[in-house]
Design an enzyme around this catalytic site. Structure first.
Site, PDB file in Angstrom:
ATOM      1  N   ASP A   1       0.762  -1.285  -0.035  1.00 36.93           N
ATOM      2  CA  ASP A   1       0.055  -0.005   0.085  1.00 36.93           C
ATOM      3  C   ASP A   1       0.667   1.284  -0.135  1.00 36.93           C
ATOM      4  O   ASP A   1       0.233   2.244   0.349  1.00 36.93           O
ATOM      5  CB  ASP A   1      -1.027   0.030   1.339  1.00 36.93           C
ATOM      6  CG  ASP A   1      -0.304   0.360   2.513  1.00 36.93           C
ATOM      7  OD1 ASP A   1       0.810  -0.026   2.564  1.00 36.93           O
ATOM      8  OD2 ASP A   1      -0.974   0.972   3.437  1.00 36.93           O
ATOM      9  N   GLU A   2       2.135   1.169  -0.516  1.00 37.37           N
ATOM     10  CA  GLU A   2       2.976   2.369  -0.529  1.00 37.37           C
ATOM     11  C   GLU A   2       3.805   2.329  -1.767  1.00 37.37           C
ATOM     12  O   GLU A   2       4.404   1.501  -1.887  1.00 37.37           O
ATOM     13  CB  GLU A   2       3.269   2.525   0.983  1.00 37.37           C
ATOM     14  CG  GLU A   2       4.520   1.576   1.150  1.00 37.37           C
ATOM     15  CD  GLU A   2       4.788   1.716   2.741  1.00 37.37           C
ATOM     16  OE1 GLU A   2       5.885   2.300   2.915  1.00 37.37           O
ATOM     17  OE2 GLU A   2       4.196   1.377   3.555  1.00 37.37           O
TER      18      GLU A   2
HETATM   19  P1  DGT Z   1      -2.221   3.295   7.913  1.00 38.58           P
HETATM   20  O1  DGT Z   1      -1.269   3.212   7.135  1.00 38.58           O
HETATM   21  O2  DGT Z   1      -1.723   3.808   9.576  1.00 38.58           O
HETATM   22  O3  DGT Z   1      -3.546   4.247   8.044  1.00 38.58           O
HETATM   23  O4  DGT Z   1      -2.857   1.889   8.146  1.00 38.58           O
HETATM   24  P2  DGT Z   1      -2.665   0.654   7.420  1.00 38.58           P
HETATM   25  O5  DGT Z   1      -3.581  -0.356   8.023  1.00 38.58           O
HETATM   26  O6  DGT Z   1      -2.643   0.799   5.890  1.00 38.58           O
HETATM   27  O7  DGT Z   1      -1.169   0.176   7.923  1.00 38.58           O
HETATM   28  P3  DGT Z   1       0.100  -0.136   7.238  1.00 38.58           P
HETATM   29  O8  DGT Z   1       0.380   1.115   6.112  1.00 38.58           O
HETATM   30  O9  DGT Z   1       1.292  -0.236   8.102  1.00 38.58           O
HETATM   31  O10 DGT Z   1      -0.092  -1.429   6.514  1.00 38.58           O
HETATM   32  C1  DGT Z   1      -0.772  -1.504   5.459  1.00 38.58           C
HETATM   33  C2  DGT Z   1      -1.271  -3.101   5.236  1.00 38.58           C
HETATM   34  O11 DGT Z   1      -0.394  -4.207   5.634  1.00 38.58           O
HETATM   35  C3  DGT Z   1      -2.456  -3.152   6.378  1.00 38.58           C
HETATM   36  O12 DGT Z   1      -3.811  -2.591   6.007  1.00 38.58           O
HETATM   37  C4  DGT Z   1      -2.642  -4.615   6.748  1.00 38.58           C
HETATM   38  C5  DGT Z   1      -1.211  -5.004   6.669  1.00 38.58           C
HETATM   39  N1  DGT Z   1      -0.559  -5.147   7.871  1.00 38.58           N
HETATM   40  C6  DGT Z   1       0.097  -4.344   8.598  1.00 38.58           C
HETATM   41  N2  DGT Z   1       0.395  -4.619   9.744  1.00 38.58           N
HETATM   42  C7  DGT Z   1       0.156  -6.064   9.766  1.00 38.58           C
HETATM   43  C8  DGT Z   1       0.330  -7.334  10.784  1.00 38.58           C
HETATM   44  O13 DGT Z   1       0.841  -7.046  11.815  1.00 38.58           O
HETATM   45  N3  DGT Z   1      -0.028  -8.400  10.342  1.00 38.58           N
HETATM   46  C9  DGT Z   1      -0.792  -8.603   9.027  1.00 38.58           C
HETATM   47  N4  DGT Z   1      -1.128  -9.697   8.786  1.00 38.58           N
HETATM   48  N5  DGT Z   1      -0.907  -7.576   8.176  1.00 38.58           N
HETATM   49  C10 DGT Z   1      -0.443  -6.343   8.538  1.00 38.58           C
HETATM   50 CA    CA Z   2      -1.082   2.347   4.882  1.00 39.75          CA
HETATM   51 CA    CA Z   3       2.071   1.151   4.321  1.00 41.36          CA
END
Ligand code: DGT
Ligand code: CA
Ligand code: CA
Length: 366
Positions: free
Chosen positions: A109-110
Site C-alpha cells: 500500500d505504499e
Molecule cells: P495506516 O497506513 O496507518 O492508515 O494503516 P494501514 O492499515 O494501511 O497500515 P500499514 O500501512 O502499516 O500497513 C498496510 C497493510 O499491511 C495493512 O492494511 C494490513 C497489513 N498489515 C500491517 N500490519 C500487519 C500485521 O501486523 N499483520 C498482518 N497480517 N498484516 C499487517
Molecule cells: Ca497504509
Molecule cells: Ca504502508
C-alpha cells in the site's frame, strides 16, 4: 534544482478496502483478521479501521483481545483476503506509474515517486500532481491515501506519515530543517525501536540532535554505512534515488466468461490471450516469476484462487500455460458455484538488478 520526491501510503488499507466493498460497514469499528484456524477465534488482527483503533485495537493484537475491546460496539470482524488487496494494489500502482516520472513501490500500500523532471523542481506543480493523484485514487477505487512531498525520500515519507489520514503535506526544501529538527528521532524512516533506544542512550531524542551528533560516535554504535544514513536522513540530505524497475511486482489479467461455467478447459481457453499478454509483459520487463495463481470469480461474486510457487524463477510460456490449466482443474474441483470471471496472475517477479542503499538496511514496510 531541488528534487521533488513523493511518498504515498493508503489509509488503513485492508480495512478501507473492506469498507468500500460493503459500505454498510462504514461507521462501525472494523478489524481484518488472520485466523490461524486452531480454535474459532485464534489469530491476530491484521489491521483495524480508525474507529477500532480509537478503541485501543492495533495490528498484531490477538483477535480475542480485540473483540473484548470492541464488545458492545457492534464490531465488524472480517477475514483477511490477501488476493483482494493485491488486486486493488496492483491497479493503483499501475495507474500511479503513468502519473509520475519514476515509481518505486515499497509495499502493498505504499510507494515512493519522483516528480523532479516533470515539475522542473517547482513545488507548486508538485502539489498539483499530488492532489491529482489523491483524486484519481479516490475516483477509481474510492480509497483515501496520504501523500508527502519533499526533497528526499525520508522527508517525503514523514510527510505522508504525519498527514494521515487523507492528508497531503508538502515540505519545501527551504523549510526542511525547521520541519525535521523538532521531530522525535524514531519518526525517521529506518529508525526502529532498537536504533531508537541506542540513540536515547547517547542522549539523542530529536531529529535535530541526531543531525548534529558527531559522526564518529554514531559510527561506533551503528557502523559506517548506517551512521552515514542516519546523519543524512536527519539533515534531509539523503540522496537515495527513487528506483524504477522495482516496478511491477506482479502481472495479471482477468476476463469475463462468455457464459458462466465450471469447466476448467473452457476457462483456460478464454484466458489464453490474457496469458499471452502476461508473457509479453514479462518479456519486455525482462522479468521471471515464481508464483502463478488461477483466479475465479464465482457467480456469487466471491473470489477463489489456487497458486503454485516454484523453487526457482520461471519465464517460459509452456510452463505458464500448463500450470495455469492444472490450477484451474484444481480450482474447479474446489468450488460449488460456476465461474463468472477468470484470471491469471504471476507474482514473485525476480528483480533485474540488485540495489544497494536504503533498502539494504531497511525492511520494506508492508
Ligand atoms: P495506516 O497506513 O496507518 O492508515 O494503516 P494501514 O492499515 O494501511 O497500515 P500499514 O500501512 O502499516 O500497513 C498496510 C497493510 O499491511 C495493512 O492494511 C494490513 C497489513 N498489515 C500491517 N500490519 C500487519 C500485521 O501486523 N499483520 C498482518 N497480517 N498484516 C499487517
Ligand atoms: Ca497504509
Ligand atoms: Ca504502508
Amino acid at each position: 534544482m531541488p528534487r521533488v520526491i513523493g511518498h504515498i501510503d493508503l489509509d488503513y488499507f485492508y480495512a478501507q478496502v473492506e469498507e468500500v466493498e460493503d459500505p454498510s460497514l462504514k461507521g462501525r469499528p472494523l478489524i481484518v483478521c488472520v485466523f490461524s484456524r486452531r480454535t474459532e477465534d485464534s489469530g491476530v488482527v491484521g489491521t483495524a479501521n480508525y474507529r477500532a483503533r480509537d478503541l485501543g485495537v492495533h495490528s498484531g493484537m490477538p483477535i480475542v483481545l480485540a473483540k473484548k475491546k470492541l464488545e458492545g460496539r457492534d464490531p465488524a470482524v472480517i477475514r483477511m483476503d490477501h488476493e483482494k488487496y493485491e488486486a486493488v494494489s496492483a491497479r493503483i500502482m499501475e495507474a500511479l506509474e503513468r502519473q509520475v516520472d519514476v515509481l518505486e513501490p515499497t509495499g502493498i500500500d505504499e510507494a515512493f515517486f519522483d516528480l523532479t523532471s516533470s515539475t522542473g523542481g517547482d513545488y507548486a506543480k508538485g502539489r498539483k500532481t499530488a492532489e491529482s493523484i489523491k483524486r484519481s485514487v479516490l475516483e477509481s477505487e474510492s480509497l483515501t491515501c496520504s501523500v508527502g512531498l519533499g526533497r528526499s525520500k525520508v522527508v517525503a515519507k514523514l510527510g505522508s506519515d504525519l498527514s494521515k489520514p487523507n492528508g497531503l503535506m508538502v515540505i519545501l526544501p527551504e523549510d526542511t530543517k525547521a520541519f525535521l529538527d523538532p521531530l522525535p528521532a524514531n519518526k525517521l524512516y529506518g529508525v526502529g525501536p532498537k536504533t531508537s533506544s541506542a540513540l536515547e542512550e547517547m542522549g539523542v531524542r530529536k531529529v535535530g540532535e541526531l543531525a548534529g551528533a558527531p559522526p564518529s560516535e554514531l559510527e561506533k554504535h551503528f557502523g559506517k554505512k548506517f551512521a552515514a544514513y542516519l546523519t543524512a536522513a536527519a539533515r534531509g540530505t539523503d540522496e537515495d534515488p527513487v528506483k524504477a524497475g522495482l516496478g511491477p511486482t506482479q502481472f495479471s489479467r482477468i476476463v469475463t466468461l462468455k457464459r458462466n461455467t465450471r469447466d476448467p478447459h473452457e476457462a483456460f481457453e478464454q484466458l489464453s490471450e490474457g496469458i499471452g499478454y502476461i508473457h509479453d509483459k514479462l518479456a519486455s520487463a525482462g522479468k521471471s516469476f515464481r508464483t502463478v495463481s488461477a483466479i475465479g470469480i464465482l457467480t456469487d461474486l466471491s473470489t477463489k484462487t489456487k497458486s503454485k510457487t516454484f523453487e526457482t524463477p520461471i519465464n517460459d510460456s509452456v510452463t505458464l500455460n500448463e500450470t495455469t490449466l492444472v490450477l484451474f482443474q484444481e480450482l474447479s474441483r474446489s468450488v460449488s458455484k460456476d465461474f463468472r470471471r477468470v484470471g491469471v496472475r504471476v507474482s514473485g517477479l525476480a528483480d533485474v538488478e540488485s540495489q544497494s542503499s536504503l533498502s539494504d538496511f531497511i525492511r520494506p514496510a508492508r
